[in-house]
Scaffold this motif. Structure first.
Motif, short mmCIF file in Angstrom:
data_model
loop_
_atom_site.label_atom_id
_atom_site.label_comp_id
_atom_site.label_asym_id
_atom_site.label_seq_id
_atom_site.Cartn_x
_atom_site.Cartn_y
_atom_site.Cartn_z
N LYS A 121 64.87 80.21 54.00
CA LYS A 121 65.70 79.41 54.91
C LYS A 121 65.85 80.04 56.28
O LYS A 121 66.43 79.45 57.17
N MET A 122 65.37 81.29 56.48
CA MET A 122 65.52 82.00 57.74
C MET A 122 64.18 82.56 58.20
O MET A 122 63.36 82.95 57.38
N CYS A 123 63.99 82.62 59.50
CA CYS A 123 62.77 83.22 60.06
C CYS A 123 62.96 84.74 60.11
O CYS A 123 64.06 85.24 59.85
N PRO A 124 61.92 85.52 60.46
CA PRO A 124 62.05 86.98 60.50
C PRO A 124 63.14 87.47 61.46
O PRO A 124 63.70 88.54 61.27
N ASP A 125 63.45 86.69 62.50
CA ASP A 125 64.49 87.09 63.45
C ASP A 125 65.88 86.63 63.03
O ASP A 125 66.85 86.82 63.78
#
Length: 128
Positions: free
Chosen positions: A70-74
């Protein structure tokens, strides 16, 4: 740094199809799916012994199991407002095929435009 290790993975299952004799009650074709090779072997052996089964065929199928990333690497959310319904959030994913596995869902982060693959790419994976 934020950890994006995916919790989604491919699970191999087998779908089989039994074709019955025309005179048999409930004749026609019946399709089902099993989770293990032992279950598939039991179905095939049973079908070979049953005189009412004309044909038993099977093939491997792959299913994604687990929770999506649900989240990108950042650390940004991968959900964006739906253009048709701005009050709803959606995650726009696209399935990309791979030479060494069934494929990956690719999501582009709406904030930083970073591509996120789920399940994560392995060393051997080369998405098309």
């Amino acid at each position: 740094m934020f950890d994006i290790v995916g919790q989604v993975e491919w699970e191999r299952r087998w779908s089989y199809e039994l074709r019955w004799q025309p005179h048999y009650r409930g004749h026609g074709v019946r399709s089902r799916e099993v989770a293990t090779v032992a279950q598939l072997r039991a179905v095939v052996e049973w079908a070979r012994r049953n005189p009412n089964v004309l044909r038993c065929s099977y093939k491997p199928t792959d299913h994604l199991v687990g929770d999506q990333v649900k989240m990108c690497p950042d650390g940004h959310s991968l959900e964006a407002p739906n253009p048709n319904q701005p009050y709803r959030m959606i995650q726009q994913m696209r399935m990309v095929r791979c030479a060494t596995c069934p494929g990956h869902y690719r999501t582009v982060c709406p904030t930083c435009r970073a591509p996120v693959f789920d399940p994560p790419l392995s060393v051997e994976c080369r998405p098309a």
